[in-house]
Scaffold this motif. Structure first.
Motif, mmCIF file in Angstrom:
data_model
loop_
_atom_site.group_PDB
_atom_site.id
_atom_site.type_symbol
_atom_site.label_atom_id
_atom_site.label_comp_id
_atom_site.label_asym_id
_atom_site.label_seq_id
_atom_site.Cartn_x
_atom_site.Cartn_y
_atom_site.Cartn_z
ATOM 1 N N UNK A 31 0.699 -1.240 0.006
ATOM 2 C CA UNK A 31 -0.077 0.002 -0.196
ATOM 3 C C UNK A 31 0.654 1.356 -0.051
ATOM 4 N N UNK A 32 1.933 1.295 0.757
ATOM 5 C CA UNK A 32 2.939 2.240 0.702
ATOM 6 C C UNK A 32 3.711 2.551 -0.385
ATOM 7 N N UNK A 33 3.975 1.746 -1.011
ATOM 8 C CA UNK A 33 4.524 1.767 -2.430
ATOM 9 C C UNK A 33 3.666 2.222 -3.240
ATOM 10 N N UNK A 34 2.435 1.850 -3.388
ATOM 11 C CA UNK A 34 1.334 2.238 -4.523
ATOM 12 C C UNK A 34 0.958 3.694 -4.356
ATOM 13 N N UNK A 35 1.007 3.875 -3.252
ATOM 14 C CA UNK A 35 0.706 5.364 -2.796
ATOM 15 C C UNK A 35 1.770 6.094 -3.108
ATOM 16 N N UNK A 36 3.016 5.935 -3.236
ATOM 17 C CA UNK A 36 4.064 6.487 -3.514
ATOM 18 C C UNK A 36 4.051 6.664 -5.260
ATOM 19 N N UNK A 37 3.624 5.370 -5.687
ATOM 20 C CA UNK A 37 3.658 5.506 -7.166
ATOM 21 C C UNK A 37 2.419 6.590 -7.609
ATOM 22 N N UNK A 38 1.390 6.282 -6.889
ATOM 23 C CA UNK A 38 0.099 7.244 -7.056
ATOM 24 C C UNK A 38 0.381 9.043 -7.114
ATOM 25 N N UNK A 39 1.359 9.317 -6.172
ATOM 26 C CA UNK A 39 1.982 10.505 -6.156
ATOM 27 C C UNK A 39 2.549 10.965 -7.084
ATOM 28 N N UNK A 40 3.341 10.204 -7.761
ATOM 29 C CA UNK A 40 4.158 10.328 -8.960
ATOM 30 C C UNK A 40 3.635 10.388 -10.228
ATOM 31 N N UNK A 41 2.220 9.764 -10.344
ATOM 32 C CA UNK A 41 1.418 9.859 -11.509
ATOM 33 C C UNK A 41 1.183 8.707 -12.196
ATOM 34 N N UNK A 42 1.387 7.436 -11.464
ATOM 35 C CA UNK A 42 1.040 6.162 -12.044
ATOM 36 C C UNK A 42 -0.485 6.041 -12.086
ATOM 37 N N UNK A 100 -4.172 5.054 -12.223
ATOM 38 C CA UNK A 100 -5.484 4.280 -11.704
ATOM 39 C C UNK A 100 -5.253 2.935 -12.182
ATOM 40 N N UNK A 101 -5.456 2.675 -13.282
ATOM 41 C CA UNK A 101 -5.521 1.312 -13.989
ATOM 42 C C UNK A 101 -4.312 0.581 -13.591
ATOM 43 N N UNK A 102 -3.115 1.088 -13.724
ATOM 44 C CA UNK A 102 -1.803 0.348 -13.442
ATOM 45 C C UNK A 102 -1.807 0.162 -11.988
ATOM 46 N N UNK A 103 -2.215 1.307 -11.231
ATOM 47 C CA UNK A 103 -2.179 0.870 -9.704
ATOM 48 C C UNK A 103 -3.224 -0.370 -8.937
ATOM 49 N N UNK A 104 -4.268 -0.358 -9.691
ATOM 50 C CA UNK A 104 -4.992 -1.347 -9.100
ATOM 51 C C UNK A 104 -4.836 -2.712 -9.787
ATOM 52 N N UNK A 105 -3.984 -2.827 -10.679
ATOM 53 C CA UNK A 105 -3.580 -3.984 -11.248
ATOM 54 C C UNK A 105 -2.431 -4.680 -10.477
ATOM 55 N N UNK A 106 -1.549 -3.583 -9.864
ATOM 56 C CA UNK A 106 -0.589 -4.061 -8.909
ATOM 57 C C UNK A 106 -0.988 -4.528 -7.585
ATOM 58 N N UNK A 107 -1.899 -3.579 -7.021
ATOM 59 C CA UNK A 107 -3.015 -4.128 -5.754
ATOM 60 C C UNK A 107 -3.077 -5.399 -5.829
ATOM 61 N N UNK A 108 -3.669 -5.978 -6.723
ATOM 62 C CA UNK A 108 -4.240 -7.380 -6.786
ATOM 63 C C UNK A 108 -3.374 -8.512 -7.240
ATOM 64 N N UNK A 109 -2.128 -8.116 -7.481
ATOM 65 C CA UNK A 109 -1.229 -9.025 -7.860
ATOM 66 C C UNK A 109 -0.066 -9.427 -6.751
ATOM 67 N N UNK A 110 0.683 -10.153 -7.105
ATOM 68 C CA UNK A 110 1.665 -10.524 -5.978
ATOM 69 C C UNK A 110 3.211 -10.205 -6.613
ATOM 70 N N UNK A 111 3.344 -9.252 -7.226
ATOM 71 C CA UNK A 111 4.556 -8.834 -7.752
ATOM 72 C C UNK A 111 5.336 -8.235 -6.677
ATOM 73 N N UNK A 112 6.617 -9.088 -6.759
ATOM 74 C CA UNK A 112 7.853 -8.951 -5.692
ATOM 75 C C UNK A 112 8.266 -7.432 -5.544
ATOM 76 N N UNK A 113 8.074 -6.835 -6.746
ATOM 77 C CA UNK A 113 9.174 -5.575 -6.741
ATOM 78 C C UNK A 113 8.142 -4.391 -6.200
ATOM 79 N N UNK A 114 6.791 -4.728 -5.779
ATOM 80 C CA UNK A 114 5.961 -3.614 -4.997
ATOM 81 C C UNK A 114 5.686 -3.915 -3.654
ATOM 82 N N UNK A 115 6.313 -5.118 -3.449
ATOM 83 C CA UNK A 115 5.980 -5.567 -2.028
ATOM 84 C C UNK A 115 7.315 -5.239 -1.044
ATOM 85 N N UNK A 116 8.370 -4.779 -1.732
ATOM 86 C CA UNK A 116 9.551 -4.481 -0.694
ATOM 87 C C UNK A 116 9.465 -3.279 -0.069
ATOM 88 N N UNK A 117 10.622 -2.970 0.543
ATOM 89 C CA UNK A 117 10.762 -1.546 1.271
ATOM 90 C C UNK A 117 11.878 -1.213 0.808
#
Length: 452
Positions: A186-197, A199-216
């Motif tokens: 959630x934190x990472x996706x909100x950062x992506x949202x702030x930078x202009x990613x 909505x469609x791409x954000x929601x796709x990542x939200x429901x995936x298990x992509x490792x590159x958006x689950x790290x810190x």
């Protein structure tokens, strides 16, 4: 890796994105992610015919759409899907929203309406969601109903609500709970949202298990690098680049860049290739060399191949078999090896086109329109144009003009007909006639052949 790639970066791009670095630092300092499983394994194709009929009859789907959905989910009777549809209607989902939900997430039909879906909808309502909020958010990201655990569902729901509200108000509200290990995504996706990613791409990542958006820390480091490289966060390439940088160690990418250098590709060109097709850095050194050698077999000189790589880095991923089959397709249509080499240099994407695509367009333009093969060899980008949207409607106009004896030469150059915009084509071949009856006739011919 970083120093090598940044070697080719343009100063103007660095200046363009420098301000984003400040935003990134502030965003990471503020935000604090979630993970969960989906509804279960994909259902087989048993009962596919019944599924198609059900989707057409119950939801008004076209046969083509229903057949596409049936490849992902199928059932042999209507009891369970009927229960799911009835439940959604009870909760106030419109028919349009239901159609969208099933199109995006057809596996919802396999869930137990009373034991699985109803408790989740009741839980979301208990959190204070109005009927309109509930239906809007769930229909926007239906995979939320495939997640397990109230805490996970709640966190995902909150995230979607924040993004939707932010898009409506042009600002983002930092109201999500903090402190959980599951907050990384959630934190990472909100950062992506702030930078202009988007909505469609954000929601796709939200429901995936992509490792590159689950790290810190690793995510933050990779994210900052991709921003500095000049990728636009509003494009999907930004996320592809983020995935590549996150997934490869710096020493590994340095080795890949070195492999390209050995083949004559300049470091600055490697950067340009990365900007065009970030995934190309994922190819192994063995694969890079193999493609290089295969292109040599096709008649390209060693010094010509780097320019092919630069124009179309995705062709590096083509298999040896696909490249050799491609040349056989062209040779079978009457092109010489030298002509194929020229085609590959001018338009290397042709290597990835299917044999059917190449044959259909070549046979139409050469056999039906009578353009010589040599013109196609000089203008191979035509192979990337749509038959329905560009080639057929324009050629129909040309044939009509030829039948009326209104063209000075027997046939205008291929590039003159197909390389221009629609507006330029119409001005050149349709609107330039003084005959007031002819222009509407030609416009009608053009429109009939055009499929949007």
């Amino acid at each position: 890796m970083y120093s090598l790639i940044l070697h080719g970066r343009r100063l103007v791009e660095l200046q363009k994105w420098r301000q984003l670095r400040v935003t990134v630092q502030k965003s990471f300092a503020f935000f604090s992610s979630a993970s969960a499983g989906d509804l279960g394994p994909r259902v087989g194709r048993k009962g596919e015919n019944f599924t198609v009929s059900y989707l057409v009859d119950s939801l008004g789907f076209s046969t083509k759409l229903a057949e596409s959905i049936s490849k992902n989910v199928s059932f042999e009777d209507k009891s369970n899907p009927d229960s799911v549809l009835n439940l959604l209607r009870v909760y106030g989902f419109t028919e349009s929203q239901i159609s969208s939900i099933i199109t995006d997430y057809p596996r919802l039909f396999m869930a137990d309406a009373e034991k699985s879906l109803a408790p989740k909808l009741r839980f979301l309502q208990s959190r204070g969601a109005s009927s309109s909020e509930l239906t809007e958010i769930v229909s926007t990201v239906p995979k939320i109903l495939g997640k397990k655990g109230d805490k996970t569902i709640s966190r995902y729901y909150d995230f979607v609500k924040v993004i939707i509200d932010a898009d409506k108000s042009s600002k983002i509200c930092h109201s999500l709970p903090e402190g959980s290990k599951q907050e990384n995504k959630i934190r990472n996706l909100l950062v992506l949202r702030e930078l202009g990613v988007s909505q469609r791409l954000l929601f796709s990542l939200l429901t995936s298990n992509a490792k590159y958006v689950c790290g810190k820390e690793r995510f933050e480091e990779s994210f900052k690098k991709v921003v500095e490289m000049g990728f636009d966060p509003s494009t999907s390439k930004f996320l592809v680049a983020l995935r590549v940088v996150f997934g490869l160690r710096e020493v590994t990418i340095e080795e890949k860049v070195s492999a390209y250098e050995k083949l004559g590709v300049a470091v600055s060109d490697v950067w340009e290739m990365f900007k065009k097709w970030p995934s190309f850095l994922g190819y192994s050194e063995k694969k890079i060399v193999q493609t290089f050698e295969t292109l040599k077999k096709c008649g390209l000189l060693e010094e010509e191949i780097p320019s092919v790589f630069k124009k179309c880095p995705q062709c590096i991923g083509a298999s040896e078999k696909k490249i050799l089959n491609s040349i056989e397709t062209f040779l079978g249509l009457g092109f010489s090896r030298d002509e194929f080499a020229k085609i590959a240099k001018i338009h290397p994407k042709c290597i990835g086109y299917s044999a059917e695509t190449v044959k259909t367009k070549t046979e139409f333009l050469v056999n039906k329109m009578n353009w010589p093969l040599r013109e196609m060899a000089l203008f191979p980008t035509v192979l990337g144009y749509s038959m329905k949207k560009r080639i057929v409607p324009r050629c129909n106009v040309i044939k009509a003009l030829m039948s009326k004896g209104l063209l000075r030469s027997q046939l205008p150059p291929l590039s003159s007909v197909l390389a221009c915009t629609d507006e330029a084509f119409l001005n050149r071949y349709v609107r330039n006639h003084d005959d007031k009856e002819l222009v509407p006739e030609l416009m009608a011919i053009f429109a009939r052949g055009r499929v949007s």
